[in-house]
Write a protein that holds these residues in place. Structure first.
Motif, PDB file in Angstrom:
ATOM      1  N   ALA A  37       0.830  -1.209   0.000  1.00  0.00           N
ATOM      2  CA  ALA A  37       0.000   0.000   0.000  1.00  0.00           C
ATOM      3  C   ALA A  37       0.866   1.263   0.000  1.00  0.00           C
ATOM      4  O   ALA A  37       0.539   2.257  -0.670  1.00  0.00           O
ATOM      5  CB  ALA A  37      -0.939  -0.006   1.196  1.00  0.00           C
ATOM      6  N   MET A  38       1.962   1.219   0.740  1.00  0.00           N
ATOM      7  CA  MET A  38       2.890   2.356   0.737  1.00  0.00           C
ATOM      8  C   MET A  38       3.455   2.584  -0.672  1.00  0.00           C
ATOM      9  O   MET A  38       3.604   3.724  -1.109  1.00  0.00           O
ATOM     10  CB  MET A  38       4.023   2.112   1.727  1.00  0.00           C
ATOM     11  N   GLU A  39       3.754   1.492  -1.380  1.00  0.00           N
ATOM     12  CA  GLU A  39       4.326   1.591  -2.725  1.00  0.00           C
ATOM     13  C   GLU A  39       3.350   2.240  -3.707  1.00  0.00           C
ATOM     14  O   GLU A  39       3.765   2.987  -4.607  1.00  0.00           O
ATOM     15  CB  GLU A  39       4.727   0.214  -3.221  1.00  0.00           C
ATOM     16  N   VAL A  40       2.050   1.958  -3.551  1.00  0.00           N
ATOM     17  CA  VAL A  40       1.054   2.521  -4.478  1.00  0.00           C
ATOM     18  C   VAL A  40       0.391   3.770  -3.892  1.00  0.00           C
ATOM     19  O   VAL A  40      -0.657   4.216  -4.359  1.00  0.00           O
ATOM     20  CB  VAL A  40      -0.018   1.466  -4.847  1.00  0.00           C
ATOM     21  N   ASN A  41       1.008   4.309  -2.818  1.00  0.00           N
ATOM     22  CA  ASN A  41       0.581   5.588  -2.227  1.00  0.00           C
ATOM     23  C   ASN A  41      -0.830   5.553  -1.651  1.00  0.00           C
ATOM     24  O   ASN A  41      -1.585   6.525  -1.759  1.00  0.00           O
ATOM     25  CB  ASN A  41       0.691   6.716  -3.272  1.00  0.00           C
ATOM     26  N   VAL A  42      -1.204   4.424  -1.048  1.00  0.00           N
ATOM     27  CA  VAL A  42      -2.456   4.328  -0.304  1.00  0.00           C
ATOM     28  C   VAL A  42      -2.105   4.399   1.181  1.00  0.00           C
ATOM     29  O   VAL A  42      -1.486   3.483   1.727  1.00  0.00           O
ATOM     30  CB  VAL A  42      -3.210   3.026  -0.627  1.00  0.00           C
ATOM     31  N   SER A  62      -4.989  -3.411  -7.103  1.00  0.00           N
ATOM     32  CA  SER A  62      -5.505  -2.278  -6.333  1.00  0.00           C
ATOM     33  C   SER A  62      -4.462  -1.161  -6.259  1.00  0.00           C
ATOM     34  O   SER A  62      -3.304  -1.397  -5.924  1.00  0.00           O
ATOM     35  CB  SER A  62      -5.883  -2.727  -4.917  1.00  0.00           C
ATOM     36  N   ASN A  63      -4.904   0.043  -6.559  1.00  0.00           N
ATOM     37  CA  ASN A  63      -4.057   1.227  -6.391  1.00  0.00           C
ATOM     38  C   ASN A  63      -4.826   2.370  -5.740  1.00  0.00           C
ATOM     39  O   ASN A  63      -4.416   3.525  -5.788  1.00  0.00           O
ATOM     40  CB  ASN A  63      -3.464   1.680  -7.730  1.00  0.00           C
ATOM     41  N   SER A  64      -5.977   2.031  -5.159  1.00  0.00           N
ATOM     42  CA  SER A  64      -6.772   2.997  -4.402  1.00  0.00           C
ATOM     43  C   SER A  64      -7.430   2.263  -3.242  1.00  0.00           C
ATOM     44  O   SER A  64      -7.601   1.037  -3.283  1.00  0.00           O
ATOM     45  CB  SER A  64      -7.846   3.639  -5.283  1.00  0.00           C
ATOM     46  N   ILE A  65      -7.812   2.994  -2.220  1.00  0.00           N
ATOM     47  CA  ILE A  65      -8.407   2.368  -1.039  1.00  0.00           C
ATOM     48  C   ILE A  65      -9.737   1.722  -1.382  1.00  0.00           C
ATOM     49  O   ILE A  65     -10.116   0.695  -0.787  1.00  0.00           O
ATOM     50  CB  ILE A  65      -8.571   3.389   0.115  1.00  0.00           C
ATOM     51  N   GLU A  66     -10.452   2.262  -2.373  1.00  0.00           N
ATOM     52  CA  GLU A  66     -11.738   1.675  -2.762  1.00  0.00           C
ATOM     53  C   GLU A  66     -11.550   0.249  -3.290  1.00  0.00           C
ATOM     54  O   GLU A  66     -12.322  -0.660  -2.963  1.00  0.00           O
ATOM     55  CB  GLU A  66     -12.419   2.541  -3.819  1.00  0.00           C
ATOM     56  N   ARG A  67     -10.528   0.040  -4.113  1.00  0.00           N
ATOM     57  CA  ARG A  67     -10.275  -1.299  -4.642  1.00  0.00           C
ATOM     58  C   ARG A  67      -9.828  -2.252  -3.542  1.00  0.00           C
ATOM     59  O   ARG A  67     -10.217  -3.421  -3.530  1.00  0.00           O
ATOM     60  CB  ARG A  67      -9.225  -1.229  -5.747  1.00  0.00           C
ATOM     61  N   PHE A  68      -9.012  -1.757  -2.633  1.00  0.00           N
ATOM     62  CA  PHE A  68      -8.596  -2.596  -1.508  1.00  0.00           C
ATOM     63  C   PHE A  68      -9.808  -3.020  -0.670  1.00  0.00           C
ATOM     64  O   PHE A  68      -9.878  -4.151  -0.186  1.00  0.00           O
ATOM     65  CB  PHE A  68      -7.588  -1.849  -0.625  1.00  0.00           C
ATOM     66  N   ILE A  69     -10.758  -2.123  -0.508  1.00  0.00           N
ATOM     67  CA  ILE A  69     -11.949  -2.433   0.292  1.00  0.00           C
ATOM     68  C   ILE A  69     -12.786  -3.514  -0.379  1.00  0.00           C
ATOM     69  O   ILE A  69     -13.299  -4.425   0.288  1.00  0.00           O
ATOM     70  CB  ILE A  69     -12.767  -1.146   0.528  1.00  0.00           C
ATOM     71  N   VAL A  70     -12.934  -3.444  -1.708  1.00  0.00           N
ATOM     72  CA  VAL A  70     -13.672  -4.497  -2.421  1.00  0.00           C
ATOM     73  C   VAL A  70     -12.982  -5.847  -2.201  1.00  0.00           C
ATOM     74  O   VAL A  70     -13.639  -6.865  -1.950  1.00  0.00           O
ATOM     75  CB  VAL A  70     -13.778  -4.163  -3.923  1.00  0.00           C
ATOM     76  N   ALA A  71     -11.650  -5.858  -2.286  1.00  0.00           N
ATOM     77  CA  ALA A  71     -10.899  -7.089  -2.046  1.00  0.00           C
ATOM     78  C   ALA A  71     -11.105  -7.585  -0.615  1.00  0.00           C
ATOM     79  O   ALA A  71     -11.205  -8.797  -0.369  1.00  0.00           O
ATOM     80  CB  ALA A  71      -9.414  -6.861  -2.319  1.00  0.00           C
TER      81      ALA A  71
END
Length: 416
Positions: free
Chosen positions: A243-248, A299-308
């Motif tokens: 997440a740090m790498e993709v700036n989330v 995932s490169n946004s928090i929204e995509r991480f949440i779906v996962a």
């Protein structure tokens, strides 16, 4: 006729009484406190090691090192829990974990972290087995999957608030002070064990032998658990760094949402499994689990991480209580410490090997490719399930027969 009538009455009584008893509530609360302390700090270990200059592979070594000692202690912890007073075994184990957390706060090198991770593993090798065994004793066999699913909600609640709070505290006070807070929580968990009803010593003598350090009846579910854990451990090991790498920056929401969905999904899945059988639930849960890991890789946004996170709750979140209940159902109540240990053999080996494989992949291909390809390991539990479906169904059916209790049956022959 009278025997059949008695069996029906006993089954109806179990359904009416359920499993929400005083003993069940106490062990759930203790498990929550313990898991809260651990989830609050476990996600900090990779970041702490990274801040000390550890490469991705070394971060994997640090993360998985506690599994080594947890695995080494289980040949002793399973027989000990079957033989000694579980209450005091659990008390001492939580104290060991508190010592490890204090050690983290004093660590100034990766080597020191690894030493205290090993101590952490020794404590964890007893706590998880003791808690699972105590829960299995407090729940009727016919409701075991539901009971374990509800019991695991304590871990889900802890997961909902622990990682985010730990990350926030580390930003506010630093890693060392946050580890000391975790130590204080583990001390509370240790002394909360004193509130448990006295767990009497069983008639099983303490003896370490190949016959009681593991339960061969639970071996197939444990092997399935190995592959599931080898994939899942990467969420704790590398998700924050990815997440740090993709700036989330607010990745703590992943754990919170995942845990909230678990609160809803696990009781439903547990009831469905108890009613229709786990063989109808497990394959779909494994597939959902794989999909969630692939979604993380994109995932490169928090929204995509949440779906996962939501999909993962219906994946690994469903698999874990199902596999644990299969292990506990496979043996008599007197041997459930050994069965619980066998379940965690699979978990510990997965936690130990998974980060090492992933660490090598990350160094060569990066985080995204690792999360995209590591779910291929899930093909193996699906194949095992397919080839051993009759044996897994036999284990599950033992607790759902109208006129039999698992303590009256032996399924050992099915595994010869």
């Amino acid at each position: 006729m009278e025997s059949n009538k008695f069996c029906r009455e006993r089954k109806n009584m179990a359904k009416k009484s359920g499993f929400i008893t005083s003993a069940f509530i106490k062990i759930c609360l203790i498990n929550f406190i313990s898991m809260f302390g651990q989830t609050m700090t476990n996600t900090l270990i990779p970041k702490f090691a990274d801040s000390l200059g550890a490469a991705p592979l070394i971060v994997g070594v640090v993360t998985s090192s506690f599994s080594i000692s947890a695995l080494l202690i289980k040949p002793f912890s399973g027989p000990a829990i079957d033989s000694f007073n579980k209450k005091y075994v659990l008390l001492m184990a939580n104290l060991f974990i508190a010592i490890a957390y204090y050690g983290y706060s004093m660590s100034s090198s990766v080597q020191m972290i690894i030493i205290f991770r090993l101590i952490h593993g020794f404590g964890l090798g007893f706590t998880v087995i003791a808690c699972l065994t105590l829960v299995s004793e407090a729940v009727p066999d016919s409701l075991l999957t539901s009971g374990i699913a509800v019991f695991s909600i304590a871990a889900a609640v802890a997961q909902a608030i622990g990682p985010g709070l730990g990350l926030a505290l580390s930003r506010q006070f630093g890693y060392r002070q946050t580890f000391q807070i975790g130590m204080s929580i583990m001390l509370i968990a240790a002394f909360a064990v004193l509130a448990l009803d006295n767990s009497k010593k069983s008639n099983v003598p303490f003896k370490v032998s190949y016959k009681n350090i593991y339960a061969k009846e639970a071996l197939i579910p444990a092997i399935i658990m190995f592959f599931l854990a080898a994939v899942y451990v990467n969420i704790n090991s590398y998700l924050v760094l990815y997440a740090m790498e993709v700036n989330v920056t607010n990745i703590g929401l992943f754990y919170t949402v995942n845990a909230i969905v678990l609160l809803i999904s696990r009781p439903i899945i547990g009831k469905f499994s108890d009613r229709f059988g786990v063989v109808k639930v497990l394959p779909m849960a494994i597939i959902f689990y794989g999909i969630s890991m692939v979604m993380i890789s994109y995932s490169n946004s928090i929204e995509r991480f949440i779906v996962a996170a939501v999909i993962s709750a219906f994946g690994y979140g469903a698999c874990q209580p199902i596999i644990q209940s299969l292990c506990m159902k496979s043996v008599t109540r007197e041997r459930r410490g050994s069965a619980s240990a066998t379940s965690y053999y699979g978990t510990d080996l997965g936690y130990m090997i998974g980060p090492l494989i992933s660490g090598v992949m990350i160094e060569r291909f990066g985080y995204a490719i690792m999360f995209r390809t590591i779910p291929l390991l899930l093909v193996f539990p699906l194949l095992i399930f397919y080839f051993f479906i009759d044996k897994l169904n036999a284990i599950d059916m033992k607790s759902r027969l109208d006129c039999k209790d698992i303590s009256d049956l032996s399924i050992t022959d099915n595994f010869e």
